[in-house]
Design a protein around this motif. Structure first.
Motif, PDB file in Angstrom:
ATOM      1  N   LEU A 395     -40.909  44.848  14.686  1.00  0.00           N
ATOM      2  CA  LEU A 395     -40.427  45.556  15.864  1.00  0.00           C
ATOM      3  C   LEU A 395     -38.913  45.715  15.808  1.00  0.00           C
ATOM      4  O   LEU A 395     -38.219  44.889  15.202  1.00  0.00           O
ATOM      5  N   PRO A 396     -38.368  46.745  16.434  1.00  0.00           N
ATOM      6  CA  PRO A 396     -36.897  46.849  16.529  1.00  0.00           C
ATOM      7  C   PRO A 396     -36.348  45.717  17.393  1.00  0.00           C
ATOM      8  O   PRO A 396     -37.050  45.181  18.261  1.00  0.00           O
ATOM      9  N   ASN A 397     -35.126  45.369  17.160  1.00  0.00           N
ATOM     10  CA  ASN A 397     -34.518  44.270  17.908  1.00  0.00           C
ATOM     11  C   ASN A 397     -34.314  44.620  19.375  1.00  0.00           C
ATOM     12  O   ASN A 397     -34.328  43.740  20.236  1.00  0.00           O
ATOM     13  N   SER A 398     -34.123  45.879  19.643  1.00  0.00           N
ATOM     14  CA  SER A 398     -33.869  46.299  21.021  1.00  0.00           C
ATOM     15  C   SER A 398     -34.248  47.764  21.183  1.00  0.00           C
ATOM     16  O   SER A 398     -34.507  48.469  20.198  1.00  0.00           O
ATOM     17  N   ILE A 399     -34.260  48.218  22.423  1.00  0.00           N
ATOM     18  CA  ILE A 399     -34.533  49.625  22.699  1.00  0.00           C
ATOM     19  C   ILE A 399     -33.438  50.507  22.114  1.00  0.00           C
ATOM     20  O   ILE A 399     -33.705  51.591  21.586  1.00  0.00           O
ATOM     21  N   ALA A 400     -32.198  50.028  22.183  1.00  0.00           N
ATOM     22  CA  ALA A 400     -31.091  50.802  21.621  1.00  0.00           C
ATOM     23  C   ALA A 400     -31.277  51.014  20.118  1.00  0.00           C
ATOM     24  O   ALA A 400     -31.037  52.115  19.602  1.00  0.00           O
ATOM     25  N   ASP A 401     -31.722  49.983  19.414  1.00  0.00           N
ATOM     26  CA  ASP A 401     -31.980  50.134  17.980  1.00  0.00           C
ATOM     27  C   ASP A 401     -33.118  51.115  17.735  1.00  0.00           C
ATOM     28  O   ASP A 401     -33.109  51.874  16.766  1.00  0.00           O
ATOM     29  N   ASP A 402     -34.114  51.111  18.609  1.00  0.00           N
ATOM     30  CA  ASP A 402     -35.239  52.042  18.467  1.00  0.00           C
ATOM     31  C   ASP A 402     -34.780  53.484  18.632  1.00  0.00           C
ATOM     32  O   ASP A 402     -35.207  54.380  17.908  1.00  0.00           O
ATOM     33  N   VAL A 403     -33.861  53.716  19.586  1.00  0.00           N
ATOM     34  CA  VAL A 403     -33.340  55.062  19.802  1.00  0.00           C
ATOM     35  C   VAL A 403     -32.582  55.548  18.584  1.00  0.00           C
ATOM     36  O   VAL A 403     -32.703  56.706  18.151  1.00  0.00           O
ATOM     37  N   LEU A 404     -31.802  54.665  17.981  1.00  0.00           N
ATOM     38  CA  LEU A 404     -30.995  55.058  16.830  1.00  0.00           C
ATOM     39  C   LEU A 404     -31.822  55.258  15.578  1.00  0.00           C
ATOM     40  O   LEU A 404     -31.470  56.032  14.702  1.00  0.00           O
ATOM     41  N   GLY A 405     -32.983  54.573  15.482  1.00  0.00           N
ATOM     42  CA  GLY A 405     -33.717  54.623  14.217  1.00  0.00           C
ATOM     43  C   GLY A 405     -35.029  55.343  14.230  1.00  0.00           C
ATOM     44  O   GLY A 405     -35.648  55.533  13.183  1.00  0.00           O
ATOM     45  N   LYS A 406     -35.491  55.829  15.399  1.00  0.00           N
ATOM     46  CA  LYS A 406     -36.855  56.369  15.430  1.00  0.00           C
ATOM     47  C   LYS A 406     -36.950  57.805  14.955  1.00  0.00           C
ATOM     48  O   LYS A 406     -38.021  58.272  14.585  1.00  0.00           O
ATOM     49  N   GLY A 407     -35.855  58.583  14.974  1.00  0.00           N
ATOM     50  CA  GLY A 407     -35.926  59.978  14.532  1.00  0.00           C
ATOM     51  C   GLY A 407     -36.848  60.757  15.430  1.00  0.00           C
ATOM     52  O   GLY A 407     -36.831  60.642  16.636  1.00  0.00           O
ATOM     53  N   GLY A 408     -37.696  61.576  14.817  1.00  0.00           N
ATOM     54  CA  GLY A 408     -38.587  62.446  15.606  1.00  0.00           C
ATOM     55  C   GLY A 408     -39.991  61.920  15.708  1.00  0.00           C
ATOM     56  O   GLY A 408     -40.899  62.652  16.056  1.00  0.00           O
ATOM     57  N   THR A 409     -40.208  60.608  15.380  1.00  0.00           N
ATOM     58  CA  THR A 409     -41.569  60.079  15.354  1.00  0.00           C
ATOM     59  C   THR A 409     -42.243  60.175  16.713  1.00  0.00           C
ATOM     60  O   THR A 409     -43.370  60.648  16.832  1.00  0.00           O
TER      61      THR A 409
END
Length: 692
Positions: A395-409
């Motif tokens: 899992l991503p460490n945080s929601i902020a990390d998810d926003v930066l790394g998720k792209g268009g998934t």
């Protein structure tokens, strides 16, 4: 999660109210400063869409109830009177009837989102259970509302579904008698259903308040399935979520408006434009499309009691989902096996819906049993097993990390699931229409003709309507009534184009029995504009006696009460092309479909005539029109093909008198909504630019 309100009013009046009832602080904490995960995709906007649709249904329902008459002798005509005589009654009726389908489309997307992202997991169990309760209340409300128009499918649907309660041991028959208010579906049933249908939306609204309360206590889930840790993980609800929800709502309203203004009967049943008749059973009784998966489960179990238990169990099992799936990872984005089984489950639900619209025979029953087993296996076997054997991704460490790394998934998943659910709904509805049409119209498929009123800009040909009226008056009216039409309607905007003086002259040609007068006697008088079209027979028995035992149907709604199968995937294409001319096509073909002598291999019953477009080909009505039978004043050739098309056009107008006004308003609404959606989209981009 909502925290204490930081709202500090400056207006003296608001300060006075806030000290005594802190309503403004509650609103500010819940809908302004409420921290929202910044990675929410458009699936989370369906909560707002559902709130909007609930409001639409309540407002339109209350206004419709002001004009509706809950009596078996008047309910059907009162609904049609709303459409024809109440100012914008057609708009209220189509908003409410299509709004039910839009409500269920939105709730199914909302539920599938919760399933995919694990929104039922701790600490949101109560939130999920309240959602299941709302869904059950929606199903009950929708079913009771479907009965109120008192058409054929309304009556028989109520008879079949309420009869299911008789399967309950010991108390089943008593429950059915209580629901019916007697020993069959009748006037007490209609009154009970009307009362409950009016009440339940307000109960739903109350549970929705609890649902939102539980959401604000536990906080919103998000596509990553991780809880917010810092302020960087969230944004204030206003303006970020507000503008995003507003854009999504307007986009959904465009989709909704397409149905209301251009294909208002696309998801409906033609049989419901035939008044309920306890003596005539439809060939294929099925509920509305949004109940079909559970109807398929009901029919797949040989035992009546077992079928009822399975049908309700298919819904109740959703409430136990938080404990059936004990996996710690919420989102299926990080559970490869769970993701694959989720899409299989979605496919199972869609195919079950398609099977629910098919006859309960042969391969359809076998397939229904297999898929019913798959449905329950997903909850009772697959999810508990996966929670023990599956190895999720990191899992991503945080929601902020998810926003930066998720792209268009997330966007790709959201668009694919939305497209699948919508396409699945059309496939299910198409299967229902095909099954009903196949049962009702076993004859040849009528050819599709070109009609002046077709398409988004279609209008009635005034000369054609006047010729069609003449054919009706001189030929059809000798046997068929037109109970919903009055002479004043001939001068209505969008109609045949008669002036009030011309319509009065037409009415004056008839003699109407009126009275009693001051002496208590009945008397004859010339017809008036307010008079309905005269009936050809004094009563039904006289009509049957004059027509070999078959009573000629009323023609007021004939163009909407007849249907035929155009095949799949043509049904889906019809949605985009706004095709709704099945009734006129069928009427035109029927009038020209007489064959004499009949085919050598066809055994024609005594007193019947062969028609290649009529169900089973044996029709009691003799060929009604022939060349040179009706004289046209405008020089149009007096041929059967012209008579047939003219009277079919006239019957389309009698069934849909506000067609032109509906399409004209639809164009204005569409232009407004598209412009509004564009403005909201660019506003949303600007607001969110600082966050992303």
């Amino acid at each position: 999660m909502s925290g204490p309100s930081t709202f500090q009013p400056t207006n003296p009046a608001i300060k006075w109210i806030e000290r005594r009832l802190p309503i403004f602080g509650l609103v500010h904490a819940s809908f302004v400063a409420y921290p929202t995960p910044r990675n929410l995709n458009y699936f989370w906007t369906f909560g707002g869409i559902l709130s909007m649709m609930l409001g639409v249904q309540i407002v339109t329902g209350v206004i419709l109830a002001m004009h509706y008459t809950p009596h078996v002798d008047m309910a059907f005509n009162s609904v049609e009177s709303i459409v024809r005589d109440v100012n914008y009654g057609w708009l209220l009726r189509y908003l409410h009837s299509n709004g039910a389908s839009m409500f269920f489309i939105a709730v199914y997307i909302h539920m599938f989102r919760g399933l995919y992202y694990g929104s039922y997991k701790e600490p949101r169990e109560v939130l999920w259970i309240l959602g299941v309760i709302i869904y059950l209340l929606m199903m009950a409300t929708g079913f009771m509302g479907y009965v109120l128009p008192w058409g054929q499918m309304s009556f028989w649907g109520a008879t079949v579904i309420t009869n299911l309660f008789s399967a309950i041991p010991y108390v089943g028959d008593s429950i059915v008698t209580l629901l019916w208010g007697g020993y069959s579906v009748g006037n007490p049933t209609l009154n009970r259903f009307f009362s409950l249908h009016y009440l339940l939306p307000f109960v739903i609204a109350g549970v929705v308040v609890l649902h939102v309360w539980a959401l604000h206590v536990a906080g919103q889930n998000n596509p990553a399935g991780v809880e917010p840790k810092t302020d960087k993980d969230t944004v204030p609800f206003t303006p970020y979520a507000t503008i995003k929800d507003s854009f999504a709502m307007v986009c959904f309203m465009i989709f909704f408006a397409w149905f209301v203004f251009y294909v208002p009967n696309y998801l409906g049943d033609p049989d419901n434009y035939i008044q309920a008749n306890p003596g005539v059973t439809p060939a294929h009784i099925v509920p509305e499309w949004y109940y079909l998966p559970f109807y398929a489960i009901l029919r797949s179990i040989p035992s009546k009691l077992g079928g009822v238990i399975a049908m309700f169990g298919a819904i109740v099992v959703l409430a136990f989902l938080p404990w059936l799936d004990s996996a710690r990872t919420r989102s299926s984005r990080y559970r490869p096996l769970a993701k694959q089984f989720f899409w299989i489950f979605v496919a199972v639900c869609i195919v079950l819906g398609w099977l629910g619209g098919k006859p309960a025979e042969g391969i359809y029953v076998i397939a229904g049993r297999v898929l019913t087993a798959c449905y329950f296996a997903y909850f009772l076997i697959v999810l508990p097993l996966l929670s023990r054997i599956e190895r999720p991704k990191a899992l991503p460490n945080s929601i902020a990390d998810d926003v930066l790394g998720k792209g268009g998934t997330s966007r790709a998943m959201a668009s694919s699931l939305l497209a699948l659910v919508l396409a699945g709904g059309l496939i299910v509805a198409g299967g229902v229409h095909s099954a009903r049409a196949a049962d009702e119209h076993g004859g040849a498929t009528p050819p599709s003709l070109k009609w002046s009123f077709a398409g988004p800009f279609g209008k009635f040909d005034r000369a054609q309507l006047q010729r069609g009226y003449k054919v009706y008056k001189e030929v059809c009216s000798t046997c068929h009534s037109m109970n919903l039409l009055h002479y004043r309607n001939l001068a209505d905007a969008g109609g045949p184009g008669f002036t009030p003086a011309q319509a009065l002259a037409v009415a004056s040609d008839t003699t109407v029995k009126d009275g009693p007068n001051d002496a208590g006697e009945m008397f004859d008088r010339p017809g008036r504009l307010a008079d309905p079209f005269p009936k050809p027979f004094p009563n039904e028995n006289a009509g049957r006696a004059a027509n070999g035992g078959a009573y000629p149907p009323d023609l007021s709604l004939m163009a909407k009460a007849r249907n035929y199968d155009r095949g799949f995937p043509q049904f889906i294409f019809d949605f985009f092309t706004q095709f709704q001319e099945k009734g006129p096509n069928y009427i035109d073909a029927l009038l020209q479909g007489y064959v004499d002598p009949p085919p050598a291999d066809f055994k024609l019953p005594e007193g019947a005539y062969y028609n290649k477009y009529y169900p089973d080909h044996a029709i009691k009505m003799p060929k009604p029109i022939s060349d040179d039978q009706v004289a046209y004043d405008d020089g149009t050739p007096t041929k059967v093909e012209n008579y047939a098309k003219d009277v079919a056009t006239f019957l389309m107008w009698t069934a849909e008198p506000h067609l032109e006004a509906r399409k004209r308003m639809g164009l204005q609404v569409m232009i407004f909504l598209v412009i509004l959606a564009s403005l909201l989209y660019f506003t949303k981009k600007r607001v969110w630019s600082a966050v992303h």
